[in-house]
Design a protein around this motif. Structure first.
Motif, PDB file in Angstrom:
ATOM      1  N   GLN A 148      58.502  50.023  46.939  1.00 16.91           N
ATOM      2  CA  GLN A 148      59.170  51.031  46.321  1.00 16.91           C
ATOM      3  C   GLN A 148      58.492  52.181  45.697  1.00 16.91           C
ATOM      4  N   ALA A 149      57.759  51.924  44.641  1.00 14.21           N
ATOM      5  CA  ALA A 149      56.976  52.764  43.850  1.00 14.21           C
ATOM      6  C   ALA A 149      56.003  53.714  44.598  1.00 14.21           C
ATOM      7  N   GLU A 150      55.223  52.722  45.519  1.00 16.81           N
ATOM      8  CA  GLU A 150      54.299  53.595  46.541  1.00 16.81           C
ATOM      9  C   GLU A 150      55.074  54.451  47.512  1.00 16.81           C
ATOM     10  N   ALA A 151      56.161  54.143  48.138  1.00 22.20           N
ATOM     11  CA  ALA A 151      56.845  55.129  48.888  1.00 22.20           C
ATOM     12  C   ALA A 151      57.123  56.297  48.009  1.00 22.20           C
ATOM     13  N   LEU A 152      57.661  56.091  47.066  1.00 28.53           N
ATOM     14  CA  LEU A 152      58.082  57.215  46.211  1.00 28.53           C
ATOM     15  C   LEU A 152      56.905  58.241  45.720  1.00 28.53           C
ATOM     16  N   ALA A 153      56.033  57.558  45.506  1.00 28.33           N
ATOM     17  CA  ALA A 153      54.731  58.359  45.275  1.00 28.33           C
ATOM     18  C   ALA A 153      54.363  59.252  46.420  1.00 28.33           C
ATOM     19  N   ALA A 154      54.360  58.480  47.454  1.00 23.91           N
ATOM     20  CA  ALA A 154      53.758  59.287  48.810  1.00 23.91           C
ATOM     21  C   ALA A 154      54.950  60.441  49.144  1.00 23.91           C
ATOM     22  N   ALA A 155      56.064  60.165  49.012  1.00 19.94           N
ATOM     23  CA  ALA A 155      57.215  60.951  49.326  1.00 19.94           C
ATOM     24  C   ALA A 155      57.133  62.535  48.325  1.00 19.94           C
ATOM     25  N   LEU A 156      56.735  62.067  46.868  1.00 16.98           N
ATOM     26  CA  LEU A 156      56.636  63.098  46.112  1.00 16.98           C
ATOM     27  C   LEU A 156      55.064  63.780  46.399  1.00 16.98           C
ATOM     28  N   GLU A 157      54.211  63.307  46.780  1.00 16.36           N
ATOM     29  CA  GLU A 157      52.878  63.921  46.947  1.00 16.36           C
ATOM     30  C   GLU A 157      52.918  64.721  48.218  1.00 16.36           C
ATOM     31  N   ALA A 158      53.865  64.319  49.283  1.00 14.81           N
ATOM     32  CA  ALA A 158      53.897  65.147  50.363  1.00 14.81           C
ATOM     33  C   ALA A 158      54.315  66.668  49.968  1.00 14.81           C
ATOM     34  N   ARG A 159      55.264  66.550  49.167  1.00 10.71           N
ATOM     35  CA  ARG A 159      55.824  67.799  48.598  1.00 10.71           C
ATOM     36  C   ARG A 159      55.104  68.551  47.585  1.00 10.71           C
ATOM     37  N   GLY A 160      53.800  68.011  47.125  1.00 11.55           N
ATOM     38  CA  GLY A 160      53.055  68.415  45.986  1.00 11.55           C
ATOM     39  C   GLY A 160      53.460  68.201  44.634  1.00 11.55           C
ATOM     40  N   ASP A 161      54.375  67.017  44.352  1.00  3.51           N
ATOM     41  CA  ASP A 161      54.829  66.821  43.380  1.00  3.51           C
ATOM     42  C   ASP A 161      54.479  65.474  42.791  1.00  3.51           C
ATOM     43  N   ARG A 162      54.906  65.182  41.538  1.00  4.38           N
ATOM     44  CA  ARG A 162      54.767  63.793  41.121  1.00  4.38           C
ATOM     45  C   ARG A 162      55.625  63.390  40.153  1.00  4.38           C
ATOM     46  N   LEU A 163      55.628  61.990  39.560  1.00  6.82           N
ATOM     47  CA  LEU A 163      56.612  61.827  38.283  1.00  6.82           C
ATOM     48  C   LEU A 163      55.797  62.121  37.379  1.00  6.82           C
ATOM     49  N   ASP A 164      56.822  62.734  36.025  1.00  4.41           N
ATOM     50  CA  ASP A 164      56.226  62.997  34.773  1.00  4.41           C
ATOM     51  C   ASP A 164      56.040  61.646  33.831  1.00  4.41           C
ATOM     52  N   TYR A 165      57.175  60.875  33.753  1.00  2.81           N
ATOM     53  CA  TYR A 165      57.444  59.931  32.875  1.00  2.81           C
ATOM     54  C   TYR A 165      58.155  58.507  33.581  1.00  2.81           C
ATOM     55  N   ALA A 166      57.584  57.445  33.298  1.00  2.00           N
ATOM     56  CA  ALA A 166      58.145  56.173  33.546  1.00  2.00           C
ATOM     57  C   ALA A 166      58.880  55.662  32.158  1.00  2.00           C
ATOM     58  N   ILE A 167      59.882  55.547  31.901  1.00  3.36           N
ATOM     59  CA  ILE A 167      60.450  55.069  30.492  1.00  3.36           C
ATOM     60  C   ILE A 167      60.788  53.835  30.615  1.00  3.36           C
ATOM     61  N   ASN A 168      60.272  53.005  29.732  1.00  9.02           N
ATOM     62  CA  ASN A 168      60.448  51.565  29.897  1.00  9.02           C
ATOM     63  C   ASN A 168      61.649  51.357  28.576  1.00  9.02           C
ATOM     64  N   VAL A 169      62.717  51.026  28.844  1.00  5.98           N
ATOM     65  CA  VAL A 169      63.705  50.446  28.150  1.00  5.98           C
ATOM     66  C   VAL A 169      63.601  49.022  27.589  1.00  5.98           C
ATOM     67  N   ASP A 170      63.015  48.822  26.429  1.00  3.22           N
ATOM     68  CA  ASP A 170      62.371  47.298  26.291  1.00  3.22           C
ATOM     69  C   ASP A 170      63.487  46.402  25.560  1.00  3.22           C
ATOM     70  N   VAL A 171      64.169  45.286  26.351  1.00  5.85           N
ATOM     71  CA  VAL A 171      64.957  44.715  25.275  1.00  5.85           C
ATOM     72  C   VAL A 171      64.944  43.178  26.047  1.00  5.85           C
ATOM     73  N   PRO A 172      64.737  42.283  24.912  1.00  5.49           N
ATOM     74  CA  PRO A 172      64.470  40.870  25.344  1.00  5.49           C
ATOM     75  C   PRO A 172      65.583  40.336  26.030  1.00  5.49           C
ATOM     76  N   ASP A 173      65.221  39.074  26.857  1.00  7.24           N
ATOM     77  CA  ASP A 173      66.275  38.630  27.566  1.00  7.24           C
ATOM     78  C   ASP A 173      67.580  38.084  26.766  1.00  7.24           C
ATOM     79  N   GLU A 174      67.247  37.526  25.565  1.00  4.17           N
ATOM     80  CA  GLU A 174      68.205  36.894  24.712  1.00  4.17           C
ATOM     81  C   GLU A 174      69.358  38.065  24.658  1.00  4.17           C
ATOM     82  N   ASN A 175      69.054  39.209  24.607  1.00  4.10           N
ATOM     83  CA  ASN A 175      70.161  40.312  24.116  1.00  4.10           C
ATOM     84  C   ASN A 175      70.796  40.709  25.415  1.00  4.10           C
ATOM     85  N   ILE A 176      70.541  40.365  26.594  1.00  3.19           N
ATOM     86  CA  ILE A 176      70.845  41.044  27.696  1.00  3.19           C
ATOM     87  C   ILE A 176      72.254  40.289  28.202  1.00  3.19           C
ATOM     88  N   VAL A 177      72.506  38.911  28.026  1.00  2.04           N
ATOM     89  CA  VAL A 177      73.552  38.313  28.856  1.00  2.04           C
ATOM     90  C   VAL A 177      74.936  38.854  27.807  1.00  2.04           C
TER      91      VAL A 177
END
Ligand code: AP5
Ligand code: MG
Ligand code: ZN
Length: 214
Positions: free
Chosen positions: A92-121
């Motif tokens: 999916q990430a590769e398909a997204l990059a290819a689609a954006l590149e085809a329009r001369g565009d790209r992603l600016d940021y990938a923001i990782n919201v980090d939460v340990p598994d213990e907090n998730i449930v």
């Protein structure tokens, strides 16, 4: 500004994506919300997606990639957008990059919201989702001011089908297997930013704004 939100199920991607979308006036595109809307409307896509979602599995890339990329090519995304829940696999990430590149565009940021598994449930069992507009609340951390109805549209709030503890465990293991590799993928492209998602949601938001405005 084109941003991807990364993070485990329940990390707060949707919560933060909505706040960013409102502040910067860009569309919030959530693949999960698109699937849930299709399920609600009883579409063929919705029927197929539900089989996977209820088991905590990913919907196959064939059903997901074109759907999101079509959405991205609409006019309102010209000034930017925030992607929440997509991409979730390397293809999916590769398909997204290819689609954006085809329009001369790209992603600016990938923001990782980090939460340990213990907090998730705990977070997921307290989450309530609006059946009308998809707004998200939490019975303790972010309760609706109108009780068990949505503050915005007045519809009923429910526990999502896939937020039962057994399904959450499955979603977490699928996340570690299939989605976590995206952290290295975007780190390699030098656009990865990680924020501590265990903080209060306003503090998480402030940390993201600092990144976007640095
Ligand atoms: P999706 O809807 O994307 O679900 P998810 O990734 O599992 O993430 P969630 O929506 O559960 O969590 P979130 O990070 O948005 O957390 P939230 O902000 O709500 O996907 C659902 C399913 O659809 C997938 O399992 C898959 O089957 C399918 N799918 C979707 N996209 C796909 C794709 N690209 N490819 C294949 N399949 C796909 O927060 C959680 C709770 O915590 C809330 O109650 C919130 O109020 C609370 N909270 C948030 N932040 C905080 C905080 N800082 N402190 C305390 N509580 C907080
Ligand atoms: Mg979400
Ligand atoms: Zn609503």
């Amino acid at each position: 500004m084109k941003i991807v939100m990364l993070g485990a199920p329940g990390a707060g991607k949707g919560t933060q994506a909505k706040m960013i979308a409102a502040k910067y006036e860009i569309p919030h595109i959530s693949s999960g919300d698109i699937f849930r809307m299709n399920i609600k409307n009883g579409t063929e896509l919705g029927k197929k997606a539900k089989e996977y979602m209820d088991q905590g599995l990913l919907v196959p890339d064939e059903l997901t990639v074109d759907l999101v990329i079509d959405r991205l090519s609409q006019d309102d995304c010209k000034k930017g957008c925030i992607l929440d829940g997509f991409p979730r696999t390397i293809p999916q990430a590769e398909a997204l990059a290819a689609a954006l590149e085809a329009r001369g565009d790209r992603l600016d940021y990938a923001i990782n919201v980090d939460v340990p598994d213990e907090n998730i449930v705990a977070r997921m069992s307290g989450r309530r989702t609006c059946t009308g507009c998809g707004a998200t609340y939490h019975i303790i951390y972010n309760p609706s001011k109108t009780g068990d109805t949505c503050e915005t549209c007045g519809e009923t709030l429910i526990l999502r089908d896939d937020d039962k503890p057994e399904t959450v465990q499955k979603r977490l293991s699928v996340y570690h297997e299939q989605t976590q590799p995206l952290i290295d993928f975007y780190d390699g492209q030098k656009i990865l930013k990680t924020v501590d998602g265990t903080q209060d949601m306003n503090d998480v938001f402030a940390a993201i704004v600092r990144i976007l405005e640095a």
